[in-house]
Structure formats: structure tokens, C-alpha cells
Motif scaffolding. Structure first.
Motif, short mmCIF file in Angstrom:
data_model
loop_
_atom_site.label_atom_id
_atom_site.label_comp_id
_atom_site.label_asym_id
_atom_site.label_seq_id
_atom_site.Cartn_x
_atom_site.Cartn_y
_atom_site.Cartn_z
N LYS A 119 0.82 -1.21 0.00
CA LYS A 119 0.00 0.00 0.00
C LYS A 119 0.86 1.26 0.00
N ARG A 120 1.74 1.33 -0.99
CA ARG A 120 2.66 2.47 -1.05
C ARG A 120 3.06 2.74 -2.50
N LEU A 121 3.69 3.90 -2.72
CA LEU A 121 4.30 4.24 -3.99
C LEU A 121 5.81 4.28 -3.79
N VAL A 122 6.53 3.78 -4.78
CA VAL A 122 7.99 3.83 -4.75
C VAL A 122 8.43 4.63 -5.98
N VAL A 123 9.22 5.67 -5.74
CA VAL A 123 9.60 6.59 -6.82
C VAL A 123 11.12 6.65 -6.93
N ALA A 124 11.65 6.30 -8.11
CA ALA A 124 13.08 6.45 -8.37
C ALA A 124 13.31 7.85 -8.93
N VAL A 125 14.27 8.58 -8.35
CA VAL A 125 14.54 9.95 -8.78
C VAL A 125 16.03 10.14 -9.00
N LYS A 126 16.36 11.17 -9.76
CA LYS A 126 17.76 11.49 -10.05
C LYS A 126 18.24 12.58 -9.12
N GLU A 176 15.58 8.31 6.94
CA GLU A 176 15.10 6.98 7.32
C GLU A 176 13.58 6.89 7.12
N GLY A 177 13.18 5.83 6.43
CA GLY A 177 11.76 5.60 6.18
C GLY A 177 11.21 6.34 4.97
N LEU A 178 12.00 7.25 4.40
CA LEU A 178 11.53 8.02 3.25
C LEU A 178 12.40 7.80 2.01
N THR A 179 13.70 7.95 2.14
CA THR A 179 14.59 7.83 0.99
C THR A 179 15.69 6.82 1.28
N ARG A 180 16.25 6.27 0.22
CA ARG A 180 17.39 5.36 0.36
C ARG A 180 18.25 5.39 -0.89
N ILE A 213 12.42 6.98 -3.30
CA ILE A 213 11.54 7.57 -2.29
C ILE A 213 10.36 6.63 -2.07
N THR A 214 10.06 6.34 -0.82
CA THR A 214 8.89 5.52 -0.48
C THR A 214 7.81 6.42 0.09
N ILE A 215 6.65 6.42 -0.57
CA ILE A 215 5.55 7.30 -0.16
C ILE A 215 4.38 6.44 0.32
N ASN A 216 4.15 6.47 1.63
CA ASN A 216 3.05 5.72 2.23
C ASN A 216 1.84 6.60 2.55
#
Length: 309
Positions: free
Chosen positions: A251-258, A268-272, A287-290
Motif C-alpha cells: 500500500k505504497r508508492l515507490v519513486v526512483a529519482v535522479k 530513514e523511512g523516506l529515501t534510500r 523515495i517511499t511514499i506511504n
């Protein structure tokens, strides 16, 4: 004509730099092909590629982009040259010669790249010193993935690329390419759910989160386009700046960004940092967006990636 102006600002004066068109017969094409990945996010495959005796054509530049989509690049050498129709002819040739294109990818970039070609989204890039309003109108009427890119070159060492017009056609249902050894290896694989499937199956709150994210990304600029691919949805200018996956179970969105995954950018919990981790999409940070709160915290990174693309 292009309305972009470039100035050199000194302490007491401002001087306009006058751009020019390169000798399009070869020098622009050579420059682009030498730096294709950095300039357009496209990996080079071939130059002046012959379409054979029957079609009697020669594709200026052939490549594959960061999403695995086949790319045909044509350079407009004269204002009255109908490069769009010529490019459409080559797009049709490409879809009839998938095995030939796949072999090029296999030989240069390996089996993984060859097996993940996005046949539903081939692209035509037309690059010129300028376009007429008739060019822009023609592209708007055609349901194909066509992009008009205007360039300006400056003797001082600057090159400006400006997206004039981009049309994203509806993905076709292209048949899988035969493997170089014969047969259709891809057809033997079990069906895999696409990002569109996951989005349709997502809970209402995830759909709401996605649509809020999509609205925000598209509103970052008039030059933003959306491309729905098999495993993610790419938002791009000339190159990708956000690749969105939909996680139904999580139940989340995962966004790859440059964005550079520097210590201050890793939350922690947002970006990696995903530079050394296998991941879908393009970019070194994920980026993990819950929740909507996560989305608000993600906005500065999304904007930075947009500005850098």
C-alpha cells in the motif's frame, strides 16, 4: 524561431551570446552520437543504419532509451524537409524488424537488455535548429511517440536542447520479437502484472496518493510528459526524472529519482540509496511514499530531480 536567449553577465555589462546551427550534414549527428546518453538518456546502437534494399532508407541514429524503448533519431537538415513522415516510415520498419533490432541490442548491451525491450513504446526524436508551426501541428495529430527537439549551439561551448513538442501515443500491442535463434521465447513465460494492473487493484487511498503525485509531477512544467511502461510510470522532460511503482500489498508508492544520495538526502523511512541495489526505474535514489505526509516531504526531492533532468 526559438525565443531562448543566452547572456554572459560580467560585473558591469551584459552581452548576448549568439547561437548557431551546426553543419547538420554530419557534425551535429556526430556530437549527439558521442554523448547520446548524457544528452538524451539514450544508449547508442547504430549510425546511418540501412533499412535494406526493399525499404531503401537509412536511419540517422538508432538507440534504446533508459526505459528500454527503441529510439529512432532523425536530424532535420532543411526547414522544408519532411523529417516527421520519414521518421514514421522508419517506425513502421522497426516494428516489422523487431528481431533485427533485438540482435543489435543483444550484441551491444547483452541478453538482459535485449529481453526487456519495451516494444509498445518506440520513440521518434526529430532534432533541428528550428521547426515550423506546421511541424508542431502535424505531430499533434499523430497518435505516435514523437518528440520535436530544438537545439542551439554556441561557439563558447554551450549546447541548448529545448523540447518543442512531445506527443505520447497510446501503447501498441506489439507482438514479441523472435529470439535471434528462432522461436518466441518470451511467449513461453507466465504473464506478469503491469504497473497499470497494480494501480487498478490498489486500495482507494493508494489511488488517491498516486493521482496527487501525478498531478504534482505534471504541473512542474509544460515540458513534462508521462509514459506508462510495463513495470513503472515514467515522468520525463527530455530524460526521466521520476519513475513510479505501485505497491499493492505494501500500500505504497515507490519513486526512483535522479537526486544524489548524499547523507543529508537520506531520510530513514523516506529515501534510500539504490546505487548498488537492483531496482526498477532510473535514478540513484528511491523515495517511499506511504502517506500524504510522506508526499509533502518528498516534494523537494521531486523538484530537484525535475530541475536536473
Amino acid at each position: 524561431m526559438s525565443d531562448i536567449k543566452l547572456f554572459r553577465i560580467n560585473q558591469d555589462s551584459v552581452a548576448e551570446l549568439h547561437g548557431q546551427s551546426l553543419a547538420l550534414e554530419k557534425s551535429l549527428q556526430t556530437l549527439m552520437e558521442q554523448h547520446l546518453d548524457a544528452l538524451l538518456g539514450v544508449r547508442f546502437l547504430a549510425s546511418e543504419y540501412s533499412t535494406g534494399v526493399k525499404h531503401k532508407g537509412r536511419i540517422d541514429t538508432l538507440g534504446i532509451d533508459e526505459n528500454g524503448c527503441p529510439v529512432i533519431i532523425e536530424y532535420k537538415r532543411a526547414t522544408n524537409e519532411n523529417v516527421i513522415n520519414q521518421g514514421l516510415f522508419y517506425l513502421d520498419w522497426l516494428m516489422d524488424h523487431q528481431a533485427e533490432f533485438k540482435l543489435l541490442v543483444l550484441e551491444r548491451y547483452g541478453r538482459d537488455a535485449a529481453n526487456t525491450i519495451e516494444w509498445g513504446s518506440p520513440r521518434l526524436l526529430c532534432i533541428a535548429g528550428d521547426f515550423t508551426r506546421y511541424d508542431e501541428h502535424a505531430v499533434a495529430q499523430i497518435n505516435r511517440n514523437i518528440e520535436l527537439i530544438r537545439y542551439r549551439h554556441y561557439p563558447e561551448g554551450f549546447l541548448i536542447l529545448e523540447m518543442v513538442n512531445a506527443v505520447t501515443g497510446v501503447n501498441g500491442s506489439a507482438s514479441p520479437a523472435p529470439s535471434p535463434g528462432g522461436g518466441h521465447a518470451e511467449t513461453d513465460r507466465p504473464a506478469v502484472k503491469t504497473v497499470s494492473d497494480y494501480l487498478s487493484l490498489a486500495q482507494p487511498e493508494v489511488k488517491d496518493l498516486y493521482h496527487a503525485l501525478e498531478d504534482y509531477l505534471l504541473a512542474l512544467g509544460d515540458d513534462v510528459t508521462k509514459k506508462v511502461l510495463k513495470h513503472y510510470i515514467a515522468f520525463k522532460r527530455i530524460k526521466n526524472f521520476a519513475c513510479v511503482e505501485v505497491g499493492v500489498q505494501a500500500k505504497r508508492l515507490v519513486v526512483a529519482v535522479k537526486c544524489p544520495p548524499t547523507p543529508e538526502n537520506i531520510i530513514e523511512g523516506l529515501t534510500r540509496d539504490v546505487r548498488n541495489i537492483g531496482h526498477l526505474g532510473t535514478g540513484d535514489m528511491e523515495i517511499t511514499i506511504n502517506t500524504m505526509d510522506d508526499f509533502e516531504r518528498a516534494k523537494p526531492f521531486l523538484e530537484k530531480s525535475y530541475q536536473a533532468s
